[in-house]
Design an enzyme around this catalytic site. Structure first.
Site, short mmCIF file in Angstrom:
data_model
loop_
_atom_site.label_atom_id
_atom_site.label_comp_id
_atom_site.label_asym_id
_atom_site.label_seq_id
_atom_site.Cartn_x
_atom_site.Cartn_y
_atom_site.Cartn_z
N LYS A 119 84.73 51.59 -13.94
CA LYS A 119 84.64 53.03 -15.05
C LYS A 119 84.70 54.35 -14.51
O LYS A 119 83.73 53.92 -13.24
CB LYS A 119 83.32 52.93 -15.61
CG LYS A 119 83.44 53.79 -17.21
CD LYS A 119 81.84 53.19 -17.65
CE LYS A 119 81.04 54.18 -17.89
NZ LYS A 119 81.03 55.31 -17.29
N GLU A 189 81.15 58.97 -25.52
CA GLU A 189 80.14 59.11 -25.36
C GLU A 189 79.39 60.39 -26.15
O GLU A 189 80.39 61.36 -25.92
CB GLU A 189 79.47 59.23 -24.51
CG GLU A 189 77.99 60.17 -24.08
CD GLU A 189 78.19 60.02 -22.70
OE1 GLU A 189 77.98 58.81 -21.40
OE2 GLU A 189 76.21 59.98 -22.38
O1 KIV Z 1 75.98 55.92 -16.19
C1 KIV Z 1 75.73 54.99 -17.26
O2 KIV Z 1 74.87 54.55 -17.89
C2 KIV Z 1 76.90 54.99 -18.15
C3 KIV Z 1 77.03 54.72 -19.91
C4 KIV Z 1 75.57 55.82 -20.81
C5 KIV Z 1 78.07 54.71 -20.32
O3 KIV Z 1 78.05 55.92 -18.57
#
Ligand code: KIV
Length: 287
Positions: A119, A189
């Site tokens: 991600k 988010e």
């Molecule tokens: O770092 C994380 O846990 C996240 C989530 C809140 C989506 O990016």
């Protein structure tokens, strides 16, 4: 679709779920035992988030989290997960310097740590280029827009994004650009649910909300927040399903008390040797 708990979740399953209107369940995890539990109950996506910095490592925000820390924890999570799609969160400074470094770091998540996707926060033109490069290198990417915690030093706060039309247009545009770039899903988010609904309707890929309301294709929460195991501030969107802190405090306090009173370990928690007793302890009265 009834969930097959023995079959690995693959990216096309997530797209199918969106098409059929079935919700995707995602949750963070950071270690082996909790990853095992999360996986065993049928969560579809396990994100090893850089929230690790706050909930596990005690940092004030996600900025100090390093690649090595992320790899260490992602390895543990991957060992515990058999079914869910494990996604490694690219930490601050792991993808901003150059495309080459971004690809190398993403490879580390996949080759060393067993993640099946990564991600990346944000959707600037350079990040879109990085995303292209990662997909070209066969690393699936999840996007992340709205509140992006790695931007904290530039933006200065963790407040809700996209409440006015101008900011909402920007976020819609970012989400569309990410889809064009080839991400398989996008985290939304801390945005109003109305904006999340618009984005979810416009995209062919699933949206996964955190503080973005019920119209997203799926939901994610931070493991520690969901279970009442966080020590810091809890945002409005967190539903605390149990109070682990209380359970831990009760259990540990009882242990402290019993050790001090010498009622733990009682006989049932002890090993015995009659031979040692006869040889060395015959003078002592047995307790
Ligand atoms: O770092 C994380 O846990 C996240 C989530 C809140 C989506 O990016």
């Amino acid at each position: 679709m009834s969930e097959n708990l023995n079959q690995r979740v693959i990216i096309p399953d997530l797209i199918k779920k969106k098409r059929k209107g079935e919700k995707i369940v995602a949750l963070t995890a950071y270690d082996f035992p909790t990853a095992k539990i999360v996986d065993s109950v049928g969560v579809d996506i396990v994100l090893v988030g850089d929230s690790l910095g706050m909930v596990v490592l005690g940092y004030a925000d996600t900025i100090p989290v390093t690649m090595d820390e992320m790899i260490h924890h992602t390895k543990a999570v991957s060992r515990g997960v058999k079914r869910a799609l494990v996604v490694g969160d690219m930490p601050y400074m792991s993808f901003q310097i150059s495309k080459q470094e971004a690809v190398r770091n993403a490879f580390r998540f996949v080759k060393e740590a067993g993640a099946r996707a990564v991600k990346i926060e944000g959707a600037s033109p350079f990040r879109l280029e990085i995303i292209h490069a990662l997909i070209e290198a066969e690393v699936p990417v999840m996007g992340h827009v709205g509140l992006t915690p790695q931007s904290v030093n530039r933006i200065g706060s963790f407040k809700v994004r996209g409440k006015n039309k101008e900011e909402a247009d920007q976020i819609i545009n970012q989400a569309e650009k990410l889809e064009e770039a080839g991400v398989f899903s996008i985290i939304l988010e801390c945005i109003p649910l109305e904006l999340a609904e618009v984005i979810t309707d416009r995209l062919g890929i699933p949206t996964i909300g955190i503080g973005a309301g019920r119209f997203c294709d799926g939901q994610i929460l931070v493991f520690h927040d969901l279970l009442g195991y966080s020590t810091g501030y809890l945002p409005k969107y967190v539903k605390k399903y149990v109070d682990l802190n209380k359970i831990f405090i009760d259990g540990i306090s009882q242990y402290v008390k019993e050790v001090r009173e010498n009622t733990f370990p009682s006989d049932v928690y002890s090993y015995h040797s009659r031979e040692i007793e006869r040889a060395f302890l015959s003078r002592k009265t047995k307790k």
